[in-house]
Design a protein around this motif. Structure first.
Motif, PDB file in Angstrom:
ATOM      1  N   LEU A  28       0.838  -1.221   0.070  1.00 28.77           N
ATOM      2  CA  LEU A  28       0.011   0.177   0.071  1.00 28.77           C
ATOM      3  C   LEU A  28       0.751   1.324   0.047  1.00 28.77           C
ATOM      4  CD1 LEU A  28      -2.515  -0.947   2.561  1.00 28.77           C
ATOM      5  CD2 LEU A  28      -3.029  -0.914   0.116  1.00 28.77           C
ATOM      6  N   THR A  29       0.358   2.242  -0.605  1.00 34.39           N
ATOM      7  CA  THR A  29       0.983   3.440  -0.749  1.00 34.39           C
ATOM      8  C   THR A  29       0.549   4.117   0.683  1.00 34.39           C
ATOM      9  OG1 THR A  29      -0.613   4.712  -1.948  1.00 34.39           O
ATOM     10  CG2 THR A  29       0.788   3.507  -3.092  1.00 34.39           C
ATOM     11  N   VAL A  30       1.259   5.578   0.955  1.00 33.66           N
ATOM     12  CA  VAL A  30       1.013   6.438   2.018  1.00 33.66           C
ATOM     13  C   VAL A  30      -0.590   6.853   1.701  1.00 33.66           C
ATOM     14  CG1 VAL A  30       1.432   8.492   3.138  1.00 33.66           C
ATOM     15  CG2 VAL A  30       3.494   6.977   2.305  1.00 33.66           C
ATOM     16  N   ASP A  31      -0.762   7.245   0.650  1.00 35.20           N
ATOM     17  CA  ASP A  31      -2.153   7.926   0.090  1.00 35.20           C
ATOM     18  C   ASP A  31      -3.068   6.587   0.578  1.00 35.20           C
ATOM     19  OD1 ASP A  31      -3.674  10.063  -1.268  1.00 35.20           O
ATOM     20  OD2 ASP A  31      -4.510   8.425  -2.167  1.00 35.20           O
ATOM     21  N   GLN A  32      -2.825   5.503  -0.023  1.00 33.69           N
ATOM     22  CA  GLN A  32      -3.892   4.518   0.473  1.00 33.69           C
ATOM     23  C   GLN A  32      -4.148   3.975   1.866  1.00 33.69           C
ATOM     24  OE1 GLN A  32      -2.114   1.503  -2.053  1.00 33.69           O
ATOM     25  NE2 GLN A  32      -3.742   1.748  -3.792  1.00 33.69           N
ATOM     26  N   VAL A  33      -2.969   4.003   2.638  1.00 31.48           N
ATOM     27  CA  VAL A  33      -2.883   4.100   3.977  1.00 31.48           C
ATOM     28  C   VAL A  33      -3.900   5.059   4.927  1.00 31.48           C
ATOM     29  CG1 VAL A  33      -1.672   3.689   6.025  1.00 31.48           C
ATOM     30  CG2 VAL A  33      -0.938   2.581   3.987  1.00 31.48           C
ATOM     31  N   LEU A  34      -3.491   6.386   4.093  1.00 33.96           N
ATOM     32  CA  LEU A  34      -4.155   7.328   5.009  1.00 33.96           C
ATOM     33  C   LEU A  34      -5.701   7.585   4.666  1.00 33.96           C
ATOM     34  CD1 LEU A  34      -1.642  10.159   4.830  1.00 33.96           C
ATOM     35  CD2 LEU A  34      -2.210   8.762   6.684  1.00 33.96           C
ATOM     36  N   ARG A  35      -6.040   7.120   3.250  1.00 35.38           N
ATOM     37  CA  ARG A  35      -7.419   7.081   3.092  1.00 35.38           C
ATOM     38  C   ARG A  35      -8.181   6.015   3.729  1.00 35.38           C
ATOM     39  NH1 ARG A  35      -8.761  10.034  -1.108  1.00 35.38           N
ATOM     40  NH2 ARG A  35      -7.138  11.109  -2.551  1.00 35.38           N
ATOM     41  N   TYR A  36      -7.420   4.886   4.123  1.00 33.36           N
ATOM     42  CA  TYR A  36      -8.209   4.061   5.100  1.00 33.36           C
ATOM     43  C   TYR A  36      -8.318   4.632   6.605  1.00 33.36           C
ATOM     44  CZ  TYR A  36      -8.899  -0.355   7.808  1.00 33.36           C
ATOM     45  OH  TYR A  36      -9.245  -1.354   8.612  1.00 33.36           O
ATOM     46  N   LEU A  37      -7.521   5.326   6.887  1.00 30.05           N
ATOM     47  CA  LEU A  37      -7.459   5.728   8.412  1.00 30.05           C
ATOM     48  C   LEU A  37      -8.277   7.133   8.536  1.00 30.05           C
ATOM     49  CD1 LEU A  37      -3.716   5.424   9.376  1.00 30.05           C
ATOM     50  CD2 LEU A  37      -5.668   3.950  10.338  1.00 30.05           C
ATOM     51  N   LEU A  38      -8.057   7.919   7.615  1.00 32.25           N
ATOM     52  CA  LEU A  38      -8.815   9.254   7.683  1.00 32.25           C
ATOM     53  C   LEU A  38     -10.061   9.414   7.469  1.00 32.25           C
ATOM     54  CD1 LEU A  38      -5.597  11.499   7.207  1.00 32.25           C
ATOM     55  CD2 LEU A  38      -6.175  10.164   9.224  1.00 32.25           C
ATOM     56  N   PRO A  39     -11.140  10.204   8.016  1.00 28.03           N
ATOM     57  CA  PRO A  39     -12.520  10.346   7.724  1.00 28.03           C
ATOM     58  C   PRO A  39     -12.276  11.476   6.592  1.00 28.03           C
ATOM     59  CG  PRO A  39     -12.217  11.541   9.539  1.00 28.03           C
ATOM     60  CD  PRO A  39     -10.894  10.549   9.415  1.00 28.03           C
ATOM     61  N   THR A  40     -12.819  10.991   5.319  1.00 23.43           N
ATOM     62  CA  THR A  40     -12.807  12.039   4.008  1.00 23.43           C
ATOM     63  C   THR A  40     -14.132  12.451   3.725  1.00 23.43           C
ATOM     64  OG1 THR A  40     -12.904  10.337   2.616  1.00 23.43           O
ATOM     65  CG2 THR A  40     -10.722  11.265   3.132  1.00 23.43           C
ATOM     66  N   THR A  41     -14.982  11.754   4.410  1.00 23.46           N
ATOM     67  CA  THR A  41     -16.607  12.510   4.381  1.00 23.46           C
ATOM     68  C   THR A  41     -17.335  12.347   5.702  1.00 23.46           C
ATOM     69  OG1 THR A  41     -17.621  10.211   3.965  1.00 23.46           O
ATOM     70  CG2 THR A  41     -16.617  11.428   1.969  1.00 23.46           C
ATOM     71  N   LYS A  42     -18.342  13.037   5.947  1.00 24.72           N
ATOM     72  CA  LYS A  42     -19.213  13.265   7.104  1.00 24.72           C
ATOM     73  C   LYS A  42     -19.599  11.733   7.435  1.00 24.72           C
ATOM     74  CE  LYS A  42     -19.069  16.716   9.510  1.00 24.72           C
ATOM     75  NZ  LYS A  42     -18.466  16.817  11.015  1.00 24.72           N
ATOM     76  N   GLU A  43     -20.101  10.864   6.427  1.00 24.79           N
ATOM     77  CA  GLU A  43     -20.473   9.596   6.576  1.00 24.79           C
ATOM     78  C   GLU A  43     -19.406   8.677   7.325  1.00 24.79           C
ATOM     79  OE1 GLU A  43     -20.817  11.309   3.677  1.00 24.79           O
ATOM     80  OE2 GLU A  43     -22.806  11.866   3.996  1.00 24.79           O
ATOM     81  N   GLU A  44     -18.219   9.098   6.826  1.00 22.30           N
ATOM     82  CA  GLU A  44     -16.897   8.220   7.431  1.00 22.30           C
ATOM     83  C   GLU A  44     -16.509   8.682   8.918  1.00 22.30           C
ATOM     84  OE1 GLU A  44     -14.891   7.032   3.115  1.00 22.30           O
ATOM     85  OE2 GLU A  44     -14.156   8.516   4.497  1.00 22.30           O
ATOM     86  N   SER A  45     -16.725   9.727   9.210  1.00 22.89           N
ATOM     87  CA  SER A  45     -16.291  10.421  10.379  1.00 22.89           C
ATOM     88  C   SER A  45     -17.289  10.335  11.652  1.00 22.89           C
ATOM     89  CB  SER A  45     -15.882  11.845  10.174  1.00 22.89           C
ATOM     90  OG  SER A  45     -17.209  12.789  10.098  1.00 22.89           O
ATOM     91  N   ASN A  46     -16.663  10.196  12.808  1.00 25.81           N
ATOM     92  CA  ASN A  46     -17.250   9.932  13.898  1.00 25.81           C
ATOM     93  C   ASN A  46     -18.222  11.350  14.115  1.00 25.81           C
ATOM     94  OD1 ASN A  46     -16.864   7.321  14.655  1.00 25.81           O
ATOM     95  ND2 ASN A  46     -14.671   8.080  14.981  1.00 25.81           N
ATOM     96  N   ILE A  47     -19.272  11.477  15.152  1.00 26.36           N
ATOM     97  CA  ILE A  47     -19.726  12.698  15.542  1.00 26.36           C
ATOM     98  C   ILE A  47     -18.590  13.806  15.890  1.00 26.36           C
ATOM     99  CG2 ILE A  47     -21.544  13.817  16.617  1.00 26.36           C
ATOM    100  CD1 ILE A  47     -22.847  11.148  16.904  1.00 26.36           C
ATOM    101  N   ARG A  48     -18.891  14.926  15.105  1.00 26.71           N
ATOM    102  CA  ARG A  48     -18.172  16.039  15.652  1.00 26.71           C
ATOM    103  C   ARG A  48     -16.652  15.999  15.382  1.00 26.71           C
ATOM    104  NH1 ARG A  48     -21.840  16.426  19.555  1.00 26.71           N
ATOM    105  NH2 ARG A  48     -20.576  15.684  21.071  1.00 26.71           N
ATOM    106  N   ASP A  49     -16.175  14.927  14.696  1.00 26.74           N
ATOM    107  CA  ASP A  49     -14.754  14.682  14.288  1.00 26.74           C
ATOM    108  C   ASP A  49     -14.650  15.499  13.068  1.00 26.74           C
ATOM    109  OD1 ASP A  49     -14.457  13.169  16.452  1.00 26.74           O
ATOM    110  OD2 ASP A  49     -13.988  11.362  15.126  1.00 26.74           O
ATOM    111  N   PRO A  50     -13.413  16.050  12.728  1.00 24.41           N
ATOM    112  CA  PRO A  50     -12.979  17.058  11.410  1.00 24.41           C
ATOM    113  C   PRO A  50     -12.933  15.806  10.556  1.00 24.41           C
ATOM    114  CG  PRO A  50     -10.983  16.769  13.071  1.00 24.41           C
ATOM    115  CD  PRO A  50     -12.337  16.138  13.786  1.00 24.41           C
ATOM    116  N   VAL A  51     -13.594  16.388   9.226  1.00 29.37           N
ATOM    117  CA  VAL A  51     -13.465  15.749   8.002  1.00 29.37           C
ATOM    118  C   VAL A  51     -12.197  16.162   7.303  1.00 29.37           C
ATOM    119  CG1 VAL A  51     -14.349  15.520   5.749  1.00 29.37           C
ATOM    120  CG2 VAL A  51     -15.959  15.565   7.789  1.00 29.37           C
ATOM    121  N   ILE A  52     -11.210  15.150   6.692  1.00 27.73           N
ATOM    122  CA  ILE A  52     -10.079  15.739   5.903  1.00 27.73           C
ATOM    123  C   ILE A  52     -10.444  15.898   4.657  1.00 27.73           C
ATOM    124  CG2 ILE A  52      -7.645  14.943   5.618  1.00 27.73           C
ATOM    125  CD1 ILE A  52      -8.349  15.445   8.599  1.00 27.73           C
TER     126      ILE A  52
END
Length: 444
Positions: free
Chosen positions: A174-198
């Motif tokens: 996996l590339t850095v970009d692929q790992v971070l896309r797995y880890l970080l929330p990029t949409t509100k649906e992926e993020s927990n409540i009130r967590d910042p969206v990347i």
């Protein structure tokens, strides 16, 4: 095991991180980084059991039907303890323990997955088996139970259908970009409540020698130690430390404060402890999440010593105390090439019009903010291919005394001799006045 490990073990694979609101300092410590298995999903791939001695022949015969992904195996030895005599049959062949069948003489050749199929179905059938080339192999000669060299159980085809479970995307690929896309929330649906969206995955970084440098946005700061670890793990062959800019360029030397996110110089236990505390006297009772920082200090001086190469020249510098931007490498090269070509044209014209050897004038360059020499050194190095044919004299200046020291050191490293490279440690305005007072006719 700490709290973060417990949370990670008990969460779903679709949401690898606990909500920020559950963390004391609203920042993920390095220990929250999931193990490699969390990044991997497995798929069932079609395969053939083949005689080991025919592996190369069959791969060539099947060509594009064979599994092909960069850096991944397509041929596997058979696993110990598995009864491969049952492959391709509804029932066992009788459990004949006196059989001369030897699994070590066979290999499992992975095929291209043509699916879709049910990965939970034990009776795995893939469309690839319907290909005429595979059908021909499957109906080839039967093994002879009387032959001691047989590579398959008595009464079985020499080549038989099978399957294998493999990671769809192994962590090491996996590339850095692929790992971070797995880890970080990029949409509100992926993020927990009130967590910042990347909104923008922070997978790009500058490399200076063994240092990776990022400039994280505010919304990415809660994830900074995870981002640092991803960059470090995916570039371990060349990166020793990952740093983040934590302030603007405020001083006259164009340097800025930095913190360590991963690698050497970071006390992982101390970071975990600080992230787990509601407040720490070291940072004050009202400290914000971004104040959990391990700033670059005097104790990191040796770690910040960098050596790198650019346009055939070696440069040494202290990344924390001088200005260096590796992303300007293309611009450095473009201007050096432009100056050398211009100097070569003038030199050629002087040769054509010369009346005496002294009529050939040197090309003079004045660099008022030379830094550690990204322009001055390649222009005047005796190792440069243009050195003897195109005389260039560079007057290089920098206000930062540490930059000036490294400019001198890099001049020596790259054989920039006095007479071709003159160095100054002056204010830029004073340097320009100095050039005017000398009456120099500056070309660049």
């Amino acid at each position: 095991e700490n709290y973060y490990s417990y949370v990670l073990i008990n969460m779903s694979s679709n949401n690898p991180l606990p909500p920020l609101s559950t963390l004391p300092r609203s920042i993920y410590p390095p220990s929250a980084y999931p193990p490699p298995s969390h990044f991997e999903t497995t798929l069932t791939y079609p395969a053939l059991l083949i005689p080991a001695r025919r592996t190369g022949e069959i791969q060539k015969q099947l060509q594009e039907l064979v599994f092909q992904e960069p850096k991944r195996k397509r041929v596997y030895a058979l696993e110990e303890g598995v009864d491969y005599s049952k492959e391709d049959l509804e029932t066992s062949y009788g459990g004949n323990k006196t059989s001369r069948y030897n699994p070590s003489l066979e290999r499992k050749l992975v095929l291209t997955r043509l699916g879709p199929c049910d990965d939970n179905n034990s009776q795995y059938i893939d469309r690839v088996f319907q290909d005429s080339r595979i059908q021909s192999l499957l109906h080839s000669a039967k093994s002879n139970s009387e032959e001691t060299t047989s590579t398959s159980p008595p009464g079985k085809n020499l080549i038989r259908t099978s399957s294998i479970r493999l990671p769809s995307s192994p962590y090491n690929l996996l590339t850095v970009d692929q790992v971070l896309r797995y880890l970080l929330p990029t949409t509100k649906e992926e993020s927990n409540i009130r967590d910042p969206v990347i909104e923008e995955i922070p997978s790009s970084f500058e490399v200076a020698g063994h240092i990776a440098h990022v400039n994280l946005r505010e919304e990415a700061l809660p994830y900074k130690y995870l981002i640092g670890k991803a960059i470090l793990e995916k570039n371990q062959s060349k990166i020793r430390v990952v740093v983040n800019k934590i302030g603007n360029i405020e001083n006259e030397f164009r340097t800025f404060p930095m913190e360590i996110l991963a690698g050497e110089g970071l006390d992982l236990d101390e970071v975990d402890r600080l992230c787990a505390c509601d407040a720490n006297p070291k940072y004050g009772q009202n400290s914000e999440e971004s104040t959990v920082q391990f700033k670059i200090g005097p104790e990191h001086e040796s770690l910040m010593q960098v050596e790198l190469k650019e346009h055939g020249c070696r440069f040494q510098l202290d990344f924390a105390k001088v200005y260096w931007n590796s992303r300007l490498q293309g611009e450095h090269g473009r201007l050096v090439k432009q100056i050398v070509e211009d100097a070569a044209r003038k030199c050629s014209n002087d040769h054509q019009n010369q009346t005496s050897p002294t009529s050939i004038r040197e090309c003079i360059v004045a660099d008022a903010m030379a830094g550690v020499g990204p322009f001055a050194v390649p222009l005047t190095s005796a190792l440069a291919p243009h050195y003897h044919e195109t005389p260039i004299v560079c007057h290089a200046n920098d206000l930062n005394p540490i930059s000036f020291q490294y400019l001198q050191k890099n001049a020596k490293l790259n054989k920039c001799f006095q007479g071709r490279l003159e160095m100054y440690n002056l204010d830029g305005r004073e340097f320009i006045h100095n050039m005017n007072q000398k009456g120099l006719e500056i070309d660049h």
